[in-house]
Write an enzyme that holds these catalytic residues in place. Structure first.
Site, PDB file in Angstrom:
ATOM      1  N   ASN A   9       6.813   9.224   5.901  1.00 36.40           N
ATOM      2  CA  ASN A   9       5.263   8.649   5.964  1.00 36.40           C
ATOM      3  C   ASN A   9       5.606   7.722   7.222  1.00 36.40           C
ATOM      4  O   ASN A   9       6.687   6.965   7.309  1.00 36.40           O
ATOM      5  CB  ASN A   9       5.000   7.663   5.477  1.00 36.40           C
ATOM      6  N   TRP A  10       4.795   8.329   8.266  1.00 41.12           N
ATOM      7  CA  TRP A  10       5.727   8.041   9.978  1.00 41.12           C
ATOM      8  C   TRP A  10       4.605   6.311   9.764  1.00 41.12           C
ATOM      9  O   TRP A  10       5.782   6.170  10.959  1.00 41.12           O
ATOM     10  CB  TRP A  10       5.029   8.745  10.860  1.00 41.12           C
ATOM     11  N   LYS A  11       3.747   6.046   9.355  1.00 39.49           N
ATOM     12  CA  LYS A  11       3.651   4.733   8.824  1.00 39.49           C
ATOM     13  C   LYS A  11       2.131   4.747  10.536  1.00 39.49           C
ATOM     14  O   LYS A  11       2.147   5.985  11.040  1.00 39.49           O
ATOM     15  CB  LYS A  11       4.264   3.581   8.991  1.00 39.49           C
ATOM     16  N   HIS A  95      -0.400   2.841  -1.018  1.00 39.17           N
ATOM     17  CA  HIS A  95       1.531   2.202   0.029  1.00 39.17           C
ATOM     18  C   HIS A  95       0.943   0.388  -0.711  1.00 39.17           C
ATOM     19  O   HIS A  95      -0.163   0.252  -0.022  1.00 39.17           O
ATOM     20  CB  HIS A  95       1.190   2.821   1.322  1.00 39.17           C
ATOM     21  N   GLU A 167       7.634   3.057  -5.249  1.00 37.60           N
ATOM     22  CA  GLU A 167       8.217   2.517  -4.769  1.00 37.60           C
ATOM     23  C   GLU A 167       8.520   0.469  -4.368  1.00 37.60           C
ATOM     24  O   GLU A 167       7.335   0.351  -4.240  1.00 37.60           O
ATOM     25  CB  GLU A 167       7.584   2.344  -2.222  1.00 37.60           C
ATOM     26  N   GLY A 173      11.813  -0.815   3.725  1.00 36.83           N
ATOM     27  CA  GLY A 173      12.166  -1.247   5.614  1.00 36.83           C
ATOM     28  C   GLY A 173      13.740  -1.862   5.396  1.00 36.83           C
ATOM     29  O   GLY A 173      13.747  -3.291   6.832  1.00 36.83           O
ATOM     30  N   SER A 213      14.078   2.894   2.178  1.00 38.54           N
ATOM     31  CA  SER A 213      15.400   2.822   2.584  1.00 38.54           C
ATOM     32  C   SER A 213      16.028   4.083   2.554  1.00 38.54           C
ATOM     33  O   SER A 213      17.300   4.030   2.308  1.00 38.54           O
ATOM     34  CB  SER A 213      15.642   1.912   2.119  1.00 38.54           C
ATOM     35  N   GLY A 234      10.199   6.403   5.470  1.00 35.58           N
ATOM     36  CA  GLY A 234       9.388   5.523   6.571  1.00 35.58           C
ATOM     37  C   GLY A 234      10.960   6.047   7.293  1.00 35.58           C
ATOM     38  O   GLY A 234      10.301   7.009   8.173  1.00 35.58           O
ATOM     39  N   GLY A 235      11.094   4.740   7.561  1.00 34.50           N
ATOM     40  CA  GLY A 235      12.392   4.904   8.616  1.00 34.50           C
ATOM     41  C   GLY A 235      13.349   5.846   9.253  1.00 34.50           C
ATOM     42  O   GLY A 235      12.383   6.250  10.392  1.00 34.50           O
TER      43      GLY A 235
HETATM   44  P1  13P Z   1      11.477   2.611   4.778  1.00 37.70           P
HETATM   45  O1  13P Z   1      12.166   4.287   4.344  1.00 37.70           O
HETATM   46  O2  13P Z   1      11.681   2.333   5.384  1.00 37.70           O
HETATM   47  O3  13P Z   1      11.264   1.570   3.800  1.00 37.70           O
HETATM   48  O4  13P Z   1       9.939   2.867   4.300  1.00 37.70           O
HETATM   49  C1  13P Z   1       9.359   3.794   3.033  1.00 37.70           C
HETATM   50  C2  13P Z   1       8.085   3.582   3.272  1.00 37.70           C
HETATM   51  O5  13P Z   1       7.229   3.254   2.914  1.00 37.70           O
HETATM   52  C3  13P Z   1       7.831   5.245   2.865  1.00 37.70           C
HETATM   53  O6  13P Z   1       6.202   5.030   1.841  1.00 37.70           O
END
Ligand code: 13P
Length: 249
Positions: A9-11, A95, A167, A173, A213, A234-235
């Site tokens: 998920n590149w957001k 999300h 999640e 994050g 995370s 995510g990150g």
């Molecule tokens: P992180 O991996 O940055 O904690 O984000 C998780 C997320 O929201 C994936 O959708």
């Protein structure tokens, strides 16, 4: 038995040029990989570039949200049919960032899940508790409510393409991840709700991802849990080396 699925998920990161450079670096790193499925979910404007750069690979592309409407005067919205038209196979729905920052409701999630399924997209539906809910012992109640509403009016067979993602909001994050045991327990609750709504067979085949995370360092201990069918990252998905390391945990 359930094949693992690792989703990036590149957001709200990356331009089309950056997306193309990422994929050029990422593909050679996962060339030999065939143990699990991989899907990249970029922002809307990067989707055509990502689909094009992934051509010939087995990696899928997905949106990060969609409208429940097909088309119409809905400024800023993108429909399931439009995502399909540019080559998406998946879409993230509900999300926690959409729920917390942009007013997404359980009811809206349900409408979006139905729209995605009707258009032939695989929804990746996110559920999870905030820290205050976990501390108050409400995690199970929250998951039951979010899942119960998300699955409303979805028949057994129609639900087969569904994917869920647990999640915990406090783990997104923050560098804090749920322990594999906490995640496995939550996944059990989600699977039980799926069985209630969509039948035992759908529930047994349902892939439930963990997100929050996930890093190269903790991916293996999470993925080793039989209840955890993959990861929503995510990150750590923004860098091709680190995402490839998670894929190959
Ligand atoms: P992180 O991996 O940055 O904690 O984000 C998780 C997320 O929201 C994936 O959708």
């Amino acid at each position: 038995m359930r094949k693992k699925l690792i989703v990036a998920n590149w957001k709200m990161y990356k331009t089309p040029d950056e997306a193309r450079a990422y994929i050029a670096a990422f593909l050679p790193l996962v060339k030999e990989h065939n143990r699990g499925d991989i899907v990249l979910c970029p922002n809307f404007v990067c989707i055509p570039t990502v689909v094009d750069a992934l051509r010939g690979s087995a990696i899928g592309a997905g949106g990060q949200d969609l409208s429940w409407e097909k088309e119409g005067p809905y400024t800023g919205e993108v429909s399931a049919h439009m995502l399909r038209a540019v080559g998406c196979s998946h879409v993230i729905i509900g999300h926690s960032e959409r729920r917390q920052l942009f007013g997404e409701t359980d009811d809206g999630v349900n409408r979006k899940v139905k729209a995605a399924l009707a258009a032939g997209l695989q929804p990746i539906v996110c559920v999870g508790e905030v820290l205050a809910e976990r501390e108050a012992g409400l995690t199970e109640d929250v998951l039951r409510r979010q899942c119960g509403i998300a699955f409303r009016e979805i028949g057994g067979d129609d639900a087969a393409p569904l994917i869920m993602a647990y999640e915990p909001v406090w783990a997104i994050g923050t560098g804090k991840n749920a322990t594999p045991e906490m995640a496995a327990e939550a996944h059990g609750v989600i699977r039980a709700e799926a069985a209630k709504a969509c039948g035992e067979e759908v529930a047994q085949n349902l892939r439930i991802l963990y997100g929050g995370s996930v890093k190269p360092e903790n991916a293996a201990s999470l993925m080793d849990q039989s209840e955890i069918d993959g990861a929503l990252v995510g990150g750590a998905s923004l860098d091709p080396q680190s995402f490839a390391a998670i894929v190959k945990y």
